[in-house]
Design a protein around this motif. Structure first.
Motif, mmCIF file in Angstrom:
data_model
loop_
_atom_site.group_PDB
_atom_site.id
_atom_site.type_symbol
_atom_site.label_atom_id
_atom_site.label_comp_id
_atom_site.label_asym_id
_atom_site.label_seq_id
_atom_site.Cartn_x
_atom_site.Cartn_y
_atom_site.Cartn_z
ATOM 1 N N ASP A 267 153.943 58.660 2.736
ATOM 2 C CA ASP A 267 154.069 59.165 4.112
ATOM 3 C C ASP A 267 155.531 59.554 4.360
ATOM 4 N N PHE B 189 150.610 58.476 8.884
ATOM 5 C CA PHE B 189 149.488 59.170 8.253
ATOM 6 C C PHE B 189 149.971 59.912 7.014
ATOM 7 N N SER C 186 149.588 63.254 5.069
ATOM 8 C CA SER C 186 149.128 64.625 5.312
ATOM 9 C C SER C 186 148.849 65.326 3.989
ATOM 10 N N CYS D 208 142.076 64.811 0.388
ATOM 11 C CA CYS D 208 142.208 64.287 1.751
ATOM 12 C C CYS D 208 140.856 63.863 2.322
ATOM 13 N N ASP E 57 140.088 60.009 3.420
ATOM 14 C CA ASP E 57 139.877 59.816 4.860
ATOM 15 C C ASP E 57 138.545 59.107 5.071
ATOM 16 N N HIS F 221 142.476 62.234 9.558
ATOM 17 C CA HIS F 221 143.795 61.679 9.244
ATOM 18 C C HIS F 221 143.645 60.619 8.164
ATOM 19 N N SER G 103 144.967 57.330 7.368
ATOM 20 C CA SER G 103 145.743 56.207 7.895
ATOM 21 C C SER G 103 145.950 55.173 6.791
#
Length: 154
Positions: A98, A104, A106, A130, A134, A140, A142
């Motif tokens: 991150d 989060f 990306s 992703c 997710d 997102h 996390s």
């Protein structure tokens, strides 16, 4: 104490478990009852339901034994302590990935880490990664998503 642990504990972890065992052996019997065990678990950072506690006790006892001596307590706790250390390492890894520290990961963060690892990835690869990580599908990645993904079976 002979090592019958499935996971190796550090000296610090062994001492932490011994201290918790002794602190919560309220009747000084040399064993922990289920209630005493739950208090000891909470004291070393493991919140646990009563049902989970009895399931955990059954992993190291035979029959209806619901009291554990120090050796069995350590045997029961070794994998949990290893998981706790594993989660701390995963948390540090998440923070490294991150890059903008917004809590989060990306697509750009994924692309950067893949480049560092020497992997060339397409935009579609990034979207697939992703989506896979997710875990709650909120768009997102996390820390919780990351840890759930890393702990999921391959």
């Amino acid at each position: 104490m002979p090592s019958i642990l499935a996971h190796e504990l550090t000296c610090e972890q062994v001492q932490e478990l011994k201290d918790a065992f002794n602190r919560y052996d309220l009747d000084s019997s040399g064993t922990l009852s289920a209630t005493e065990m739950r208090l000891a678990l909470i004291s070393v950072g493991h919140e646990i339901t009563e049902a989970e506690l009895y399931d955990l006790i059954r992993t190291v006892t035979v029959g209806d034994g619901q009291e554990l001596d120090l050796q069995h307590f350590m045997q029961m706790m070794a994998p949990r302590m290893a998981d706790m250390d594993s989660d701390e390492a995963l948390g540090r890894t998440f923070k490294l990935i991150d890059r903008d520290h917004d809590g989060f990961i990306s697509g750009q963060d994924v692309r950067a880490i893949m480049l560092i690892l020497g992997e060339v990835v397409t935009d579609e690869d990034i979207r697939d990664i992703c989506r896979a990580v997710d875990m709650d599908g909120d768009g997102h990645i996390s820390l919780r998503d990351f840890m759930s993904f890393m702990h999921s079976p391959i």
